[in-house]
Write a protein that holds these residues in place. Structure first.
Motif, PDB file in Angstrom:
ATOM      1  N   SER A  42       5.247   5.945  -1.937  1.00  0.00           N
ATOM      2  CA  SER A  42       4.796   4.821  -2.737  1.00  0.00           C
ATOM      3  C   SER A  42       4.997   3.496  -2.012  1.00  0.00           C
ATOM      4  O   SER A  42       5.738   3.384  -1.040  1.00  0.00           O
TER       5      SER A  42
ATOM      6  N   GLY B 276      -0.488   7.875   2.454  1.00  0.00           N
ATOM      7  CA  GLY B 276      -0.529   9.322   2.307  1.00  0.00           C
ATOM      8  C   GLY B 276      -0.913  10.016   3.596  1.00  0.00           C
ATOM      9  O   GLY B 276      -1.545   9.432   4.474  1.00  0.00           O
TER      10      GLY B 276
ATOM     11  N   CYS C 246      -0.636   7.206  -4.254  1.00  0.00           N
ATOM     12  CA  CYS C 246      -1.872   7.654  -3.619  1.00  0.00           C
ATOM     13  C   CYS C 246      -2.882   8.114  -4.664  1.00  0.00           C
ATOM     14  O   CYS C 246      -2.563   8.939  -5.521  1.00  0.00           O
TER      15      CYS C 246
ATOM     16  N   TRP D  19      -8.621   4.799   6.039  1.00  0.00           N
ATOM     17  CA  TRP D  19      -8.317   6.080   6.672  1.00  0.00           C
ATOM     18  C   TRP D  19      -8.181   5.922   8.184  1.00  0.00           C
ATOM     19  O   TRP D  19      -8.894   5.124   8.804  1.00  0.00           O
TER      20      TRP D  19
ATOM     21  N   MET E 147      -8.024   6.520  -1.878  1.00  0.00           N
ATOM     22  CA  MET E 147      -7.532   5.843  -0.687  1.00  0.00           C
ATOM     23  C   MET E 147      -8.536   4.818  -0.186  1.00  0.00           C
ATOM     24  O   MET E 147      -9.748   5.056  -0.176  1.00  0.00           O
TER      25      MET E 147
ATOM     26  N   CYS F 240       2.741  11.832   0.123  1.00  0.00           N
ATOM     27  CA  CYS F 240       2.484  10.429  -0.164  1.00  0.00           C
ATOM     28  C   CYS F 240       3.823   9.716  -0.364  1.00  0.00           C
ATOM     29  O   CYS F 240       4.777  10.324  -0.874  1.00  0.00           O
TER      30      CYS F 240
ATOM     31  N   ASP G  98      -3.567   3.348   0.246  1.00  0.00           N
ATOM     32  CA  ASP G  98      -4.080   3.087  -1.106  1.00  0.00           C
ATOM     33  C   ASP G  98      -3.484   1.783  -1.620  1.00  0.00           C
ATOM     34  O   ASP G  98      -2.257   1.648  -1.681  1.00  0.00           O
TER      35      ASP G  98
ATOM     36  N   TYR H 282       0.816  -1.212   0.000  1.00  0.00           N
ATOM     37  CA  TYR H 282       0.000   0.000   0.000  1.00  0.00           C
ATOM     38  C   TYR H 282       0.851   1.264   0.000  1.00  0.00           C
ATOM     39  O   TYR H 282       1.831   1.370   0.748  1.00  0.00           O
TER      40      TYR H 282
ATOM     41  N   GLY I  75      -4.377  16.952   0.250  1.00  0.00           N
ATOM     42  CA  GLY I  75      -3.268  16.026   0.309  1.00  0.00           C
ATOM     43  C   GLY I  75      -1.991  16.748   0.689  1.00  0.00           C
ATOM     44  O   GLY I  75      -1.714  17.821   0.165  1.00  0.00           O
TER      45      GLY I  75
ATOM     46  N   CYS J  11      -3.750   9.921   8.181  1.00  0.00           N
ATOM     47  CA  CYS J  11      -3.021   9.063   7.255  1.00  0.00           C
ATOM     48  C   CYS J  11      -4.033   8.130   6.590  1.00  0.00           C
ATOM     49  O   CYS J  11      -5.108   7.855   7.138  1.00  0.00           O
TER      50      CYS J  11
END
Length: 120
Positions: A52, A35, A104, A110, A107, A50, A99, A32, A47, A96
């Motif tokens: 990766s 972000g 991101c 959460w 999403m 993020c 995803d 995941y 946003g 935060c």
């Protein structure tokens, strides 16, 4: 049960620093992108940063570029957001989110947020 739990928020003077943490559980964290988002009173959520799921590439909003640093520790299922040179306009609830993808986008999960207040 999927959980994202933010911590590290608080009250700080302008120019100060805070380090937010996001602890994840209940899903395969390595798969995941993670972000950070924020929502200030009376404003829409935006946003912030993020990181990766694959190569560690990062994104920062222009408003925080050069001041915030995102990092992840896959061994501990944790993402950090180091926030330096804080400004009153950084005051917000910080969330935060995760995803299921390389970066991101929409999403999937959460957290409930942590409040950051920067006094002038």
């Amino acid at each position: 049960e999927v959980q994202l739990v933010e911590s590290g928020g608080g009250l700080v003077q302008a120019g100060g620093s805070l380090r937010l943490s996001c602890a994840a559980s209940g899903f395969t964290f390595d798969d995941y992108a993670i972000g950070w988002f924020r929502q200030a009173p009376g404003k829409e959520r935006e946003g912030v940063s993020c990181i990766s799921s694959s190569d560690g590439s990062t994104y920062y909003a222009d408003s925080v570029k050069g001041r915030f640093t995102i990092s992840r520790d896959n061994a501990k299922n944790t993402v950090h957001l180091q926030m330096n040179s804080l400004k009153p306009e950084d005051t917000a609830v910080y969330f935060c989110a995760a995803d299921r993808g390389t970066f991101c986008g929409e999403m999937d999960y959460w957290g409930k947020g942590t409040l950051v207040t920067v006094s002038s």
